[in-house]
Scaffold this active site. Structure first.
Site, PDB file in Angstrom:
ATOM      1  N   ARG A  36      82.533   1.012  37.384  1.00 13.75           N
ATOM      2  CA  ARG A  36      81.210   1.615  37.456  1.00 13.75           C
ATOM      3  C   ARG A  36      80.616   1.350  38.833  1.00 13.75           C
ATOM      4  O   ARG A  36      81.005   0.408  39.526  1.00 13.75           O
ATOM      5  CB  ARG A  36      80.302   1.033  36.369  1.00 13.75           C
ATOM      6  CG  ARG A  36      80.865   1.193  34.952  1.00 13.75           C
ATOM      7  CD  ARG A  36      80.036   0.424  33.944  1.00 13.75           C
ATOM      8  NE  ARG A  36      80.543   0.588  32.580  1.00 13.75           N
ATOM      9  CZ  ARG A  36      81.437  -0.212  32.008  1.00 13.75           C
ATOM     10  NH1 ARG A  36      81.933  -1.252  32.684  1.00 13.75           N
ATOM     11  NH2 ARG A  36      81.847  -0.006  30.762  1.00 13.75           N
TER      12      ARG A  36
ATOM     13  N   LYS B  89      79.576  -4.640  32.793  1.00 13.15           N
ATOM     14  CA  LYS B  89      78.660  -4.208  31.737  1.00 13.15           C
ATOM     15  C   LYS B  89      78.856  -5.071  30.492  1.00 13.15           C
ATOM     16  O   LYS B  89      79.980  -5.303  30.054  1.00 13.15           O
ATOM     17  CB  LYS B  89      78.920  -2.739  31.394  1.00 13.15           C
ATOM     18  CG  LYS B  89      77.893  -2.153  30.438  1.00 13.15           C
ATOM     19  CD  LYS B  89      78.107  -0.670  30.239  1.00 13.15           C
ATOM     20  CE  LYS B  89      77.057  -0.077  29.314  1.00 13.15           C
ATOM     21  NZ  LYS B  89      77.242   1.379  29.129  1.00 13.15           N
TER      22      LYS B  89
ATOM     23  N   HIS C 286      80.230   8.357  38.347  1.00 10.55           N
ATOM     24  CA  HIS C 286      80.855   8.166  37.042  1.00 10.55           C
ATOM     25  C   HIS C 286      81.915   9.239  36.774  1.00 10.55           C
ATOM     26  O   HIS C 286      82.818   9.027  35.946  1.00 10.55           O
ATOM     27  CB  HIS C 286      79.793   8.183  35.935  1.00 10.55           C
ATOM     28  CG  HIS C 286      80.081   7.221  34.825  1.00 10.55           C
ATOM     29  ND1 HIS C 286      79.938   5.857  34.972  1.00 10.55           N
ATOM     30  CD2 HIS C 286      80.513   7.416  33.555  1.00 10.55           C
ATOM     31  CE1 HIS C 286      80.262   5.249  33.836  1.00 10.55           C
ATOM     32  NE2 HIS C 286      80.630   6.177  32.967  1.00 10.55           N
TER      33      HIS C 286
ATOM     34  N   ARG D 104      85.197   7.824  37.484  1.00 10.89           N
ATOM     35  CA  ARG D 104      85.653   6.957  36.390  1.00 10.89           C
ATOM     36  C   ARG D 104      86.330   7.811  35.311  1.00 10.89           C
ATOM     37  O   ARG D 104      87.379   7.441  34.779  1.00 10.89           O
ATOM     38  CB  ARG D 104      84.467   6.179  35.830  1.00 10.89           C
ATOM     39  CG  ARG D 104      84.784   5.269  34.630  1.00 10.89           C
ATOM     40  CD  ARG D 104      83.535   4.456  34.295  1.00 10.89           C
ATOM     41  NE  ARG D 104      83.588   3.797  33.009  1.00 10.89           N
ATOM     42  CZ  ARG D 104      84.106   2.589  32.792  1.00 10.89           C
ATOM     43  NH1 ARG D 104      84.657   1.926  33.801  1.00 10.89           N
ATOM     44  NH2 ARG D 104      84.090   2.046  31.596  1.00 10.89           N
TER      45      ARG D 104
ATOM     46  N   HIS E  58      85.798  -1.210  27.729  1.00  9.62           N
ATOM     47  CA  HIS E  58      85.131  -0.697  26.536  1.00  9.62           C
ATOM     48  C   HIS E  58      85.246  -1.691  25.388  1.00  9.62           C
ATOM     49  O   HIS E  58      86.329  -2.217  25.121  1.00  9.62           O
ATOM     50  CB  HIS E  58      85.752   0.633  26.086  1.00  9.62           C
ATOM     51  CG  HIS E  58      85.379   1.790  26.957  1.00  9.62           C
ATOM     52  ND1 HIS E  58      86.095   2.979  26.985  1.00  9.62           N
ATOM     53  CD2 HIS E  58      84.356   1.961  27.834  1.00  9.62           C
ATOM     54  CE1 HIS E  58      85.534   3.810  27.840  1.00  9.62           C
ATOM     55  NE2 HIS E  58      84.481   3.223  28.363  1.00  9.62           N
TER      56      HIS E  58
ATOM     57  N   TYR F  92      88.791  10.353  26.108  1.00  8.40           N
ATOM     58  CA  TYR F  92      89.647  10.838  27.185  1.00  8.40           C
ATOM     59  C   TYR F  92      90.889  11.549  26.665  1.00  8.40           C
ATOM     60  O   TYR F  92      91.557  12.265  27.423  1.00  8.40           O
ATOM     61  CB  TYR F  92      90.015   9.683  28.123  1.00  8.40           C
ATOM     62  CG  TYR F  92      88.796   9.133  28.815  1.00  8.40           C
ATOM     63  CD1 TYR F  92      88.109   9.897  29.757  1.00  8.40           C
ATOM     64  CD2 TYR F  92      88.281   7.888  28.487  1.00  8.40           C
ATOM     65  CE1 TYR F  92      86.959   9.421  30.367  1.00  8.40           C
ATOM     66  CE2 TYR F  92      87.132   7.394  29.094  1.00  8.40           C
ATOM     67  CZ  TYR F  92      86.472   8.169  30.032  1.00  8.40           C
ATOM     68  OH  TYR F  92      85.328   7.701  30.632  1.00  8.40           O
TER      69      TYR F  92
END
Length: 271
Positions: free
Chosen positions: A133, A158, A227, A230, A253, A262
């Site tokens: 990120r 994150k 993003h 990403r 994640h 994805y």
């Protein structure tokens, strides 16, 4: 700093929200107060309803942007001020379930080659080669690049989580070339060059600007932002044969369902 703003920031810190989220929430609360010219602690659900209509009807914000503003107000009233409101008193808009934009590998190559300078090109290469990120990129340090084990270390990403990402040989060579030209080595891999910020890293806005300028110079008629790279990293990695659990770990994640999106973007899996 007002007492209320200090209280909001303390509550965000206590719950381990990121600095980026804190900036967004504080900004949203400030705009809410400015709209009514009153302190937020003097306002209530009816003001929130009027403000939400203002965002939709007058400012023409998209549902996702309205959701961010409303999430900040929910945090203010329910978590900080401890108001005994129902969630229906502070509704979130329904956000359309749309797939994110993904560029082809040829478009990504054009984007990187069109970067305005060496620093911008390095920023774009890091985003695409690691899938991190933009806030994580801004806080990279030289020691986070492990050339012995060919890894990039993400510290407190994150959710306050650390993780490791494979480092490609091409990216390592680019980082070496970039770092040799660096004059301000203040401990950050991408130090700020703004006056008064000599000891700070670049801001998220610098990363966004590098992406925006390269998009225009490359002649790509799409809304590309940091993003997006990403999303490109994750999709192209799946198309190259990576498995979903590995991709989940690399992206950081918590829920594999966030990674599974994805699969819908991968042309290989669609075929």
């Amino acid at each position: 700093m007002t007492q209320l703003r200090k209280k909001v920031l303390e509550e965000l810190e206590r719950r381990n929200y990121s600095q980026a989220t804190a900036r967004v929430y504080v900004g949203a609360i400030r705009r809410f107060a400015a709209h009514f010219h009153r302190s937020p602690d003097l306002l209530g659900p009816e003001h929130v309803r009027q403000y939400q209509l203002h965002l939709v009807q007058e400012r023409k914000l998209r549902p996702h942007s309205v959701m961010v503003e409303m999430s900040a107000l929910r945090f203010l009233f329910l978590k900080t001020l401890r108001r005994n409101y129902r969630r229906d008193d502070l509704p979130l808009p329904k956000v359309p379930d749309t797939l994110p934009l993904v560029l082809s590998q040829e478009e990504v190559s054009r984007l990187i080659q069109a970067a305005a300078n060496l620093r911008h090109r390095t920023i774009l290469m890091v985003l695409y080669s690691t899938g991190i990120r933009r806030a994580e990129l801004a806080h990279l340090r030289p020691e986070d690049i492990d050339k012995e084990h060919m890894l990039v270390y993400i510290r407190q990403g994150k959710g306050g989580k650390d993780r490791q990402i494979p480092l490609s040989r091409n990216l390592l060579e680019q980082l070496r070339t970039y770092y040799r030209t660096l004059k301000n080595r203040n401990g950050w891999l991408f130090p700020s060059i703004q006056a008064g910020r000599a000891d700070q890293p670049i801001t998220d806005k610098v990363v966004w600007h590098a992406c925006r300028v390269a998009t225009l110079r490359a002649g790509i008629p799409k809304a590309v932002h940091p993003h997006t790279l990403r999303h490109c990293f994750a999709t192209h990695l799946l198309e190259a044969g990576a498995d979903l659990p590995t991709l989940q770990v690399i992206l950081g994640h918590t829920d594999i369902r966030d990674t599974a999106i994805y699969l819908h973007l991968s042309t290989r899996h669609t075929r």
